[in-house]
Design a protein around this motif. Structure first.
Motif, PDB file in Angstrom:
ATOM      1  N   VAL A 211       0.844  -1.190   0.000  1.00 18.44           N
ATOM      2  CA  VAL A 211       0.000   0.000   0.000  1.00 18.44           C
ATOM      3  C   VAL A 211       0.885   1.249   0.000  1.00 18.44           C
ATOM      4  O   VAL A 211       1.776   1.376   0.830  1.00 18.44           O
TER       5      VAL A 211
ATOM      6  N   GLN B 130      -8.111   0.790  -5.174  1.00 24.09           N
ATOM      7  CA  GLN B 130      -7.203  -0.257  -5.630  1.00 24.09           C
ATOM      8  C   GLN B 130      -6.570  -0.997  -4.465  1.00 24.09           C
ATOM      9  O   GLN B 130      -6.389  -2.224  -4.505  1.00 24.09           O
ATOM     10  N   HIS B 131      -6.250  -0.269  -3.396  1.00 25.91           N
ATOM     11  CA  HIS B 131      -5.500  -0.869  -2.289  1.00 25.91           C
ATOM     12  C   HIS B 131      -6.346  -1.193  -1.061  1.00 25.91           C
ATOM     13  O   HIS B 131      -5.858  -1.810  -0.118  1.00 25.91           O
TER      14      HIS B 131
END
Length: 293
Positions: free
Chosen positions: A184, A225-226
């Motif tokens: 991340v 996305q993370h």
């Protein structure tokens, strides 16, 4: 060079071996910590919103934190249990995509681990009652957390190691949904940390993006996305998790909980609570009050 590191740590709350009877019959239990059982005799049931599972000898069961469930024993149930808190470096639970009850066949090592956990952590059972509404209070959490602070480094480390081993039993690919989006970025980690520490404040996506020095749309895509969630949804989920914790452990009013979790008023709090959990705060509270003791 080691490129992979553990992001999740577990801290012991309770561990014990108990014999239960028909009084172990609790509905709509939701806890801010994990529950893990090993059944060595008798029978029982646990179920969440989608699945009913039999408790039977020779199996391990895990109930992730903030998973609404029911606990039932018809006549007799003998179980080892351990309850523990989770912390993660990025604020995302290991079981974020697996908020359901899981079951695996126990091994000899699992049984030895439970016995060892009890041996090195004496007096860590639930001494007052097996009723979650009684023992799930902040004052009791603080008592047991203080016991962790008094552990020797050897005991603390071994305890954490055993908890990791027991949790690992539920991480097999055939039962565990893993959506690891890779490392991340620091800016997203910072945003997650800020959200966790400031749930009571105004947390607009525009402000979080500006704080990260990123364009709002790009920040939102990177965040999703993370974390698997858009920022607004993630903030709502963390606020409702905090609200559930406060409903379980305090006697605060809905208005007070709304304020503590960053909602502008109790009406908006109620709307988001129902959107996330499927229940209004009032109906959720009524179900808790209807627990058959």
């Amino acid at each position: 060079m080691i490129k992979r590191a553990l992001k999740h740590t577990f801290t012991l709350l309770n561990v014990d071996h108990v014999d239960l009877d028909s009084k172990w019959n609790y509905k709509n239990v939701i806890s801010p910590y994990f529950r893990l059982y090993y059944i060595d005799a008798g029978a029982g049931e646990i179920w969440d919103v989608s699945t009913k599972i039999k408790l039977e000898p020779g199996f391990l069961y895990i109930i992730p934190s903030f998973t609404l469930c029911n606990l039932f024993c018809k006549s007799y149930l003998s179980q080892y249990f351990v309850q523990f808190f989770e912390e993660s470096s990025d604020g995302i639970s290991l079981f974020a995509n697996n908020r359901s009850i899981l079951k695996v066949k126990a091994t000899e090592i699992d049984i030895m681990n439970f016995a060892r956990l009890l041996e090195i952590n004496p007096g860590r059972g639930i001494n007052r009652s097996d009723n979650p509404r009684i023992y799930e209070k902040n004052i009791f959490y603080k008592e047991y957390q203080e016991l962790n602070n008094r552990q020797s480094m050897a005991t603390f480390t071994e305890t954490h190691g055993i908890l990791l081993q027991l949790v690992s039993r539920f991480l097999a690919p055939d039962i565990f949904e893993n959506k690891d989006a890779g490392p991340v970025p620091v800016k997203i980690l910072s945003a997650i940390s800020y959200i966790q520490l400031n749930l009571h404040r105004d947390l607009s996506v525009t402000y979080l993006a500006k704080r990260a020095n990123l364009h709002t749309d790009y920040f939102s895509r990177l965040f999703q996305q993370h974390t698997g969630e858009r920022p607004v949804r993630y903030i709502h989920e963390k606020r409702i998790e905090r609200a559930q914790y406060l409903m379980v452990t305090t006697q605060m009013t809905y208005a007070e909980i709304a304020t503590q979790t960053g909602f502008e008023n109790v009406f908006y709090f109620s709307k988001i609570f129902k959107k996330i959990t499927g229940l209004s705060p009032g109906n959720y509270k009524k179900q808790m009050d209807l627990v058959n003791f």
